[in-house]
Design an enzyme around this catalytic site. Structure first.
Site, short mmCIF file in Angstrom:
data_model
loop_
_atom_site.label_atom_id
_atom_site.label_comp_id
_atom_site.label_asym_id
_atom_site.label_seq_id
_atom_site.Cartn_x
_atom_site.Cartn_y
_atom_site.Cartn_z
N ASP A 115 -31.91 41.36 32.38
CA ASP A 115 -32.24 41.55 30.96
C ASP A 115 -32.34 40.23 30.18
OD1 ASP A 115 -29.54 41.16 31.34
OD2 ASP A 115 -28.91 42.51 29.73
N GLU A 165 -17.36 34.39 35.91
CA GLU A 165 -17.92 33.04 36.12
C GLU A 165 -16.82 32.10 36.60
OE1 GLU A 165 -18.20 34.89 33.39
OE2 GLU A 165 -20.33 35.21 32.99
N1 UDP Z 1 -26.11 46.10 36.39
C1 UDP Z 1 -26.03 46.85 37.54
N2 UDP Z 1 -25.38 48.08 37.49
C2 UDP Z 1 -24.85 48.58 36.33
C3 UDP Z 1 -24.96 47.80 35.17
C4 UDP Z 1 -25.58 46.55 35.22
O1 UDP Z 1 -26.51 46.44 38.60
O2 UDP Z 1 -24.29 49.70 36.35
C5 UDP Z 1 -26.83 44.80 36.44
C6 UDP Z 1 -27.81 44.57 35.29
O3 UDP Z 1 -29.09 45.08 35.63
C7 UDP Z 1 -27.79 43.06 35.10
C8 UDP Z 1 -26.36 42.68 35.53
O4 UDP Z 1 -25.87 43.76 36.31
O5 UDP Z 1 -28.74 42.40 35.92
C9 UDP Z 1 -25.44 42.46 34.34
O6 UDP Z 1 -25.39 43.63 33.55
P1 UDP Z 1 -25.62 43.61 31.94
O7 UDP Z 1 -26.86 42.86 31.64
O8 UDP Z 1 -25.52 45.00 31.44
O9 UDP Z 1 -24.34 42.77 31.52
P2 UDP Z 1 -24.10 41.86 30.23
O10 UDP Z 1 -25.40 41.29 29.77
O11 UDP Z 1 -23.52 42.77 29.23
O12 UDP Z 1 -23.16 40.83 30.70
MN MN Z 2 -27.27 41.24 30.38
#
Ligand code: UDP
Ligand code: MN
Length: 331
Positions: A190, A277
């Site tokens: 995203d 991280e």
């Molecule tokens: N993701 C996933 N399974 C889930 C939720 C998220 O594989 O149930 C993936 C999502 O597509 C992204 C990464 O894990 O590439 C991090 O998730 P997200 O962007 O929701 O996290 P944030 O931006 O809140 O840290």
């Molecule tokens: Mn994200």
């Protein structure tokens, strides 16, 4: 007599030549037709046996997309291995399309997509094939216990943990520290990436760092450099600044050789929120060794954008009536 005999001799000779030419003509035409039939058969056969219907469709589409870009980008530098966890949801194809259209423009790039799903999906398979990007498609389903529900706050559980670990496992099983030169980057589906970030990270010797836009409640979260030494002295992070490495997943890259020399470096469900991280980095580096990039950490080349879930109330009404707007379509 002599003219008679010569006339008689010329006739069968001309006749033979005419018959010979006719035969030659038939042989040439026959060979041409046979060659054509054989070529057509081979061509048809090749497509039919090397791909099932799904792959065939994707490959044909792939040839139509950006042939001027595919296969032409080489920098002779190390390969960037970008690891992207992804999961099925209404915006998934839009997110991955945006990402793939950026990644298509990056030379020496290998995309490792790890689906949070029990088995590979055709949406992701086709998208990868259409892109023409060198890639590896993996799966690792998040255990039910750790899976966020629709109404859960997104900080309740860490996301992408076992997907990123699956990709690390693939790197360790398939690459060799003595043979393969690379840089590993965690590229969530995203975020928004500018092409500069990949050229910045390509020269990473250990672990490199840079600013990330729109994250941690700030316009930009960035490493702060010591004015004299130019090394990382700290961060401007406001959210949990006490973390050993108070940075976002999009804000660092790791040299492949270094990563392969530290098999213990991975992500974990057993750490506090926001510590993923720090969890991987604590095994492989220390703050003083970090390599600042992006013009001494003064430029933003990646943004932690988050896509708002679309409002699909009309779709839900339709589905209650047994209909749907995307019948027979992939959105
Ligand atoms: N993701 C996933 N399974 C889930 C939720 C998220 O594989 O149930 C993936 C999502 O597509 C992204 C990464 O894990 O590439 C991090 O998730 P997200 O962007 O929701 O996290 P944030 O931006 O809140 O840290
Ligand atoms: Mn994200």
């Amino acid at each position: 007599m002599s003219s008679d005999s010569s006339g008689n001799a010329a006739l069968p000779c001309q006749d033979m030549r005419r018959r010979y030419r006719k035969k030659l003509f038939v042989i040439v035409i026959f060979s041409l037709v046979a060659g054509m039939v054989y070529w057509l058969y081979q061509y048809d056969h090749r497509i039919d046996t090397s791909a099932d219907d799904l792959l065939k469709e994707a490959l044909l589409e792939c040839y139509k997309t950006k042939p001027q870009i595919r296969g032409q980008l080489h920098s002779d530098g190390p390969t960037i291995y970008a690891i992207t966890p992804t999961y099925s949801r209404p915006v998934q194809k839009a997110e991955l399309t945006r990402l793939s259209h950026t990644f298509m423009l990056v030379p020496d790039f290998h995309w490792i997509i790890v689906e949070d799903a029990p088995s590979p999906t055709s949406l992701v398979t086709k998208l990868l094939l259409r892109s023409g990007i060198p890639h590896t498609q993996l799966v690792a389903a998040t255990p039910k216990k750790w899976k966020l529900k629709e109404k859960d706050a997104n900080w309740k559980y860490p996301r992408g943990v076992i997907q990123r670990n699956r990709a690390l496992e693939w790197l360790r099983e398939n690459l060799d520290a003595n043979r393969d030169k690379g840089v590993v980057y965690f590229a969530d589906d995203d975020n928004a990436y500018s092409l500069e970030i990949f050229e910045e990270m390509r020269s990473t010797k250990g672990v490199s760092v840079w600013p990330v836009g729109l994250v941690g409640g700030l316009m930009v979260e960035k490493p702060l450099l010591n004015a004299t030494t130019g090394r990382v002295a700290g961060w401007n992070s406001a959210w949990k600044p006490e973390r050993p490495f108070p940075i976002d997943m999009a804000g660092f890259a790791i040299n492949l050789e270094l990563l392969l020399h530290h098999p213990e470096a991975k992500f974990s469900f057993d750490v506090e929120g926001g510590y993923q991280e720090s969890e991987i980095l604590r095994h492989i580096t220390t703050r003083d060794k970090l390599e600042p990039k992006a013009d001494k950490c003064t430029k933003v080349y990646v943004w932690h954008t988050r896509t708002e879930p679309p409002k699909l109330n009309q779709e839900q009404l339709l589905q209650k009536k047994g209909k749907r707007s995307d019948e027979g379509m992939e959105v």
